[in-house]
Design a protein around this motif. Structure first.
Motif, PDB file in Angstrom:
ATOM      1  N   LEU A  72      10.704  -3.406  19.837  1.00 32.37           N
ATOM      2  CA  LEU A  72      11.049  -4.054  18.577  1.00 32.37           C
ATOM      3  C   LEU A  72      10.807  -3.065  17.444  1.00 32.37           C
ATOM      4  CD1 LEU A  72      11.933  -6.779  17.332  1.00 32.37           C
ATOM      5  CD2 LEU A  72       9.502  -7.353  17.130  1.00 32.37           C
ATOM      6  N   VAL A  73      11.862  -2.745  16.709  1.00 31.79           N
ATOM      7  CA  VAL A  73      11.785  -1.734  15.652  1.00 31.79           C
ATOM      8  C   VAL A  73      12.182  -2.367  14.326  1.00 31.79           C
ATOM      9  CG1 VAL A  73      12.596   0.516  14.859  1.00 31.79           C
ATOM     10  CG2 VAL A  73      12.359   0.068  17.312  1.00 31.79           C
ATOM     11  N   PHE A  74      11.276  -2.300  13.350  1.00 28.49           N
ATOM     12  CA  PHE A  74      11.541  -2.879  12.035  1.00 28.49           C
ATOM     13  C   PHE A  74      12.144  -1.841  11.094  1.00 28.49           C
ATOM     14  CE2 PHE A  74       8.859  -6.159  13.649  1.00 28.49           C
ATOM     15  CZ  PHE A  74       9.290  -7.302  12.998  1.00 28.49           C
TER      16      PHE A  74
ATOM     17  N   GLU B 151       7.147   1.744   2.724  1.00 29.25           N
ATOM     18  CA  GLU B 151       6.723   3.117   3.008  1.00 29.25           C
ATOM     19  C   GLU B 151       5.534   3.113   3.966  1.00 29.25           C
ATOM     20  OE1 GLU B 151       6.168   5.598  -0.456  1.00 29.25           O
ATOM     21  OE2 GLU B 151       7.831   4.642  -1.500  1.00 29.25           O
ATOM     22  N   LEU B 152       4.615   2.177   3.759  1.00 29.66           N
ATOM     23  CA  LEU B 152       3.442   2.094   4.631  1.00 29.66           C
ATOM     24  C   LEU B 152       3.836   1.720   6.056  1.00 29.66           C
ATOM     25  CD1 LEU B 152       0.358   2.255   4.787  1.00 29.66           C
ATOM     26  CD2 LEU B 152       0.289  -0.199   4.273  1.00 29.66           C
TER      27      LEU B 152
ATOM     28  N   ALA C 153       4.526   3.468  11.606  1.00 36.75           N
ATOM     29  CA  ALA C 153       5.416   3.737  12.738  1.00 36.75           C
ATOM     30  C   ALA C 153       5.201   5.155  13.265  1.00 36.75           C
ATOM     31  CB  ALA C 153       6.877   3.548  12.325  1.00 36.75           C
ATOM     32  N   ALA C 154       4.971   6.084  12.354  1.00 37.67           N
ATOM     33  CA  ALA C 154       4.730   7.471  12.759  1.00 37.67           C
ATOM     34  C   ALA C 154       3.429   7.605  13.551  1.00 37.67           C
ATOM     35  CB  ALA C 154       4.689   8.372  11.532  1.00 37.67           C
ATOM     36  N   GLN C 155       2.527   6.632  13.369  1.00 40.52           N
ATOM     37  CA  GLN C 155       1.259   6.630  14.116  1.00 40.52           C
ATOM     38  C   GLN C 155       1.314   5.697  15.331  1.00 40.52           C
ATOM     39  OE1 GLN C 155      -0.770   8.850  12.536  1.00 40.52           O
ATOM     40  NE2 GLN C 155       0.854   8.930  10.992  1.00 40.52           N
TER      41      GLN C 155
ATOM     42  N   THR D 148       5.860   9.986   0.941  1.00 35.65           N
ATOM     43  CA  THR D 148       6.290  10.760   2.104  1.00 35.65           C
ATOM     44  C   THR D 148       7.414  10.082   2.871  1.00 35.65           C
ATOM     45  OG1 THR D 148       4.007  11.552   2.300  1.00 35.65           O
ATOM     46  CG2 THR D 148       5.468  11.931   4.188  1.00 35.65           C
ATOM     47  N   PHE D 149       7.387   8.737   2.895  1.00 36.06           N
ATOM     48  CA  PHE D 149       8.358   8.013   3.714  1.00 36.06           C
ATOM     49  C   PHE D 149       9.388   7.255   2.882  1.00 36.06           C
ATOM     50  CE2 PHE D 149       4.676   8.747   6.371  1.00 36.06           C
ATOM     51  CZ  PHE D 149       5.245   9.142   7.579  1.00 36.06           C
TER      52      PHE D 149
END
Length: 234
Positions: free
Chosen positions: A46-48, A113-114, A119-121, A170-171
């Motif tokens: 599941l990807v938001f 952004e958070l 997601a990167a973590q 950053t995001f």
């Protein structure tokens, strides 16, 4: 993510009451589909994706959610409160306690952004859930960096890294890319689900609808074309 898993992309906003309801209904639908499959169903990724319902909203909105609907959406104040009571009842039916009396309406771009930082973590789902609960149930102010960093810390993310990511935006490009993709797909409302890159479902559908859509996607994946018989002719 494994290519064997069933990917579900969902565009949503943490300030969208139907998105949190849709998330719960999807989870219930996935559970029902998995139970029916008796252990044979593939895992779901599941990807938001980011979708800002009101990108022009200030960080500190003066008034409550009914005031926002009345002033910015042109809805009568009495009707707005009826709408909020209605959605509160639906939220309760899926185990969610909506507290519109505490809710702090705000701009959500930093929250998006958070979510990308999380997601990167590898903890996007945990971050999304935590933000939605903080917004709709706890009355937390999700337009403020310190509040967002505190929530990120709660799920195990490094507070300094989270603060730096938010301060440096950053995001932000990832948020804008999600929104650009939404426009390309013609998405103008959320939640919006895309299953296995092929089947779209708009809105907070009932769990049975999600279960049926997942089952259909699974069947389509496993369908094998019938081979042409050797020597067949007219």
């Amino acid at each position: 993510m494994s290519s064997e898993n069933l990917r579900v992309d969902v565009w949503s906003d943490i300030a969208c009451p139907w998105c949190y309801i849709g998330k719960r209904r999807f989870e219930a639908g996935e559970a029902a589909w998995r139970e029916a499959g008796e252990g044979t169903t593939p895992a779901v990724d599941l990807v938001f994706h980011s979708f800002e319902l009101s990108p022009d909203t200030p960080e500190d909105f003066e008034g409550d959610e009914a005031d926002y609907l009345a002033r910015h959406k042109g809805i009568d104040a009495g009707q707005a409160r009826q709408m909020l009571d209605h959605v509160t009842g639906i939220a309760a039916s899926v185990g969610l306690e909506y507290r519109f009396d505490m809710l702090k309406h705000t701009n959500t771009v930093l929250a998006h952004e958070l979510i990308h930082f999380a997601a990167a973590q590898g903890v996007q789902l945990e971050m999304t859930e935590r933000l939605m609960r903080a917004y709709f149930t706890e009355g937390r102010h999700l337009g403020r960096e310190d509040e967002l960093v505190a929530l990120a810390t709660e799920i195990g993310l490094d507070p300094e890294e989270a603060a730096t990511a938010l301060r440096d935006h950053t995001f932000r490009a990832d948020v804008l890319a999600d929104e650009a993709q939404a426009r390309e797909l013609g998405i103008n409302g959320v939640p919006f689900f895309v299953i296995d890159g092929k089947w779209a479902l708009s809105g907070a559908q009932e769990p049975a609808t999600f279960a049926s859509a997942l089952a259909h996607a699974e069947r389509e994946r496993s369908a094998v074309p019938s081979p042409v018989s050797e020597g067949a002719g007219s």
